[in-house]
Design a protein around this motif. Structure first.
Motif, PDB file in Angstrom:
ATOM      1  N   LYS A  56       0.319  -1.314   0.208  1.00 25.26           N
ATOM      2  CA  LYS A  56      -0.507  -0.085   0.063  1.00 25.26           C
ATOM      3  C   LYS A  56       1.221   1.578   0.195  1.00 25.26           C
ATOM      4  O   LYS A  56       0.517   2.392  -0.969  1.00 25.26           O
ATOM      5  N   LEU A  59       2.380   1.679  -3.302  1.00 25.84           N
ATOM      6  CA  LEU A  59       1.262   1.908  -4.215  1.00 25.84           C
ATOM      7  C   LEU A  59       0.798   3.549  -4.586  1.00 25.84           C
ATOM      8  O   LEU A  59       1.087   4.405  -4.903  1.00 25.84           O
ATOM      9  N   ALA A  60       0.885   3.927  -3.593  1.00 28.74           N
ATOM     10  CA  ALA A  60       0.529   5.203  -3.023  1.00 28.74           C
ATOM     11  C   ALA A  60       1.937   6.119  -3.299  1.00 28.74           C
ATOM     12  O   ALA A  60       2.119   7.978  -3.687  1.00 28.74           O
ATOM     13  N   GLN A  61       3.127   5.938  -3.878  1.00 25.84           N
ATOM     14  CA  GLN A  61       4.220   6.234  -4.747  1.00 25.84           C
ATOM     15  C   GLN A  61       3.830   6.906  -5.935  1.00 25.84           C
ATOM     16  O   GLN A  61       4.587   7.749  -6.832  1.00 25.84           O
ATOM     17  N   LYS A  62       2.789   6.971  -6.729  1.00 24.14           N
ATOM     18  CA  LYS A  62       1.949   6.660  -7.637  1.00 24.14           C
ATOM     19  C   LYS A  62       3.128   6.199  -8.337  1.00 24.14           C
ATOM     20  O   LYS A  62       2.747   7.059  -9.370  1.00 24.14           O
ATOM     21  N   TRP A  63       3.857   5.493  -8.711  1.00 29.70           N
ATOM     22  CA  TRP A  63       4.739   5.580 -10.067  1.00 29.70           C
ATOM     23  C   TRP A  63       4.468   4.253 -10.378  1.00 29.70           C
ATOM     24  O   TRP A  63       4.258   3.786 -10.951  1.00 29.70           O
ATOM     25  N   ASP A  65       0.423   2.051 -10.374  1.00 32.86           N
ATOM     26  CA  ASP A  65      -0.986   0.792  -9.964  1.00 32.86           C
ATOM     27  C   ASP A  65      -1.722   0.519  -9.871  1.00 32.86           C
ATOM     28  O   ASP A  65      -1.190  -0.775 -10.479  1.00 32.86           O
ATOM     29  N   THR A  66      -3.153   0.160  -9.605  1.00 29.47           N
ATOM     30  CA  THR A  66      -3.528  -1.260 -10.057  1.00 29.47           C
ATOM     31  C   THR A  66      -4.205  -1.560 -10.875  1.00 29.47           C
ATOM     32  O   THR A  66      -4.387  -2.732 -10.979  1.00 29.47           O
ATOM     33  N   ASP A  68      -1.418  -1.376 -13.507  1.00 25.25           N
ATOM     34  CA  ASP A  68      -0.277  -2.504 -13.676  1.00 25.25           C
ATOM     35  C   ASP A  68       0.026  -4.463 -12.608  1.00 25.25           C
ATOM     36  O   ASP A  68       0.154  -4.672 -13.184  1.00 25.25           O
ATOM     37  N   THR A  99       4.650  -1.710 -16.336  1.00 27.93           N
ATOM     38  CA  THR A  99       3.934  -0.906 -16.191  1.00 27.93           C
ATOM     39  C   THR A  99       3.114  -0.409 -16.983  1.00 27.93           C
ATOM     40  O   THR A  99       3.810  -0.509 -18.100  1.00 27.93           O
TER      41      THR A  99
END
Length: 126
Positions: A56, A59-63, A65-66, A68, A99
């Motif tokens: 989580k 995923l919060a780092q934004k490089w 996402d779900t 991918d 990604t």
């Protein structure tokens, strides 16, 4: 009987057989997962999928996402040399994918009997 007549009878029967097989299988959710990679990925996709706290945070780092994650679980490659090991009362699978920005990633997924947990997402260096 000439060859062309025998061939014509054969083709008519073959096409009718294909038609009936297509009718039988079209209404079912039939999958042909014969290879180990496809079986593992299908098993992980069909179970309830959870994210660990570490996943989580990544995923919060934004490089990544779900989307991918879902694409990797659909089209990824399972590294069986590093996978299928016991981890936290389940089996650990290492899955390589990309990604949407074409960045290679590695997913560490623990497969339990009733769920799958994404343990870690690693940005793979080229």
């Amino acid at each position: 009987m000439r060859f062309r007549f025998r061939f014509a009878y054969y083709m008519v029967g073959f096409i009718m057989g294909l038609f009936f097989v297509a009718m039988v299988l079209s209404g079912k959710d039939a999958r042909c997962n014969y290879f180990p990679n496809a079986r593992v990925l299908n098993d992980l996709r069909t179970k309830p999928f959870n994210f660990s706290d570490k996943a989580k945070l990544i995923l919060a780092q934004k490089w990544v996402d779900t989307t991918d994650i879902k694409n990797t679980l659909t089209y990824g490659d399972v590294d069986f040399d590093k996978s299928n090991k016991e981890a936290e009362k389940g089996k650990l699978y290492i899955i390589e994918g990309k990604t949407t920005k074409n960045q290679p990633i590695i997913l560490e997924v623990i497969n339990y009997s009733d769920k799958a947990v994404l343990r870690d997402i690693i940005k793979k260096q080229n």
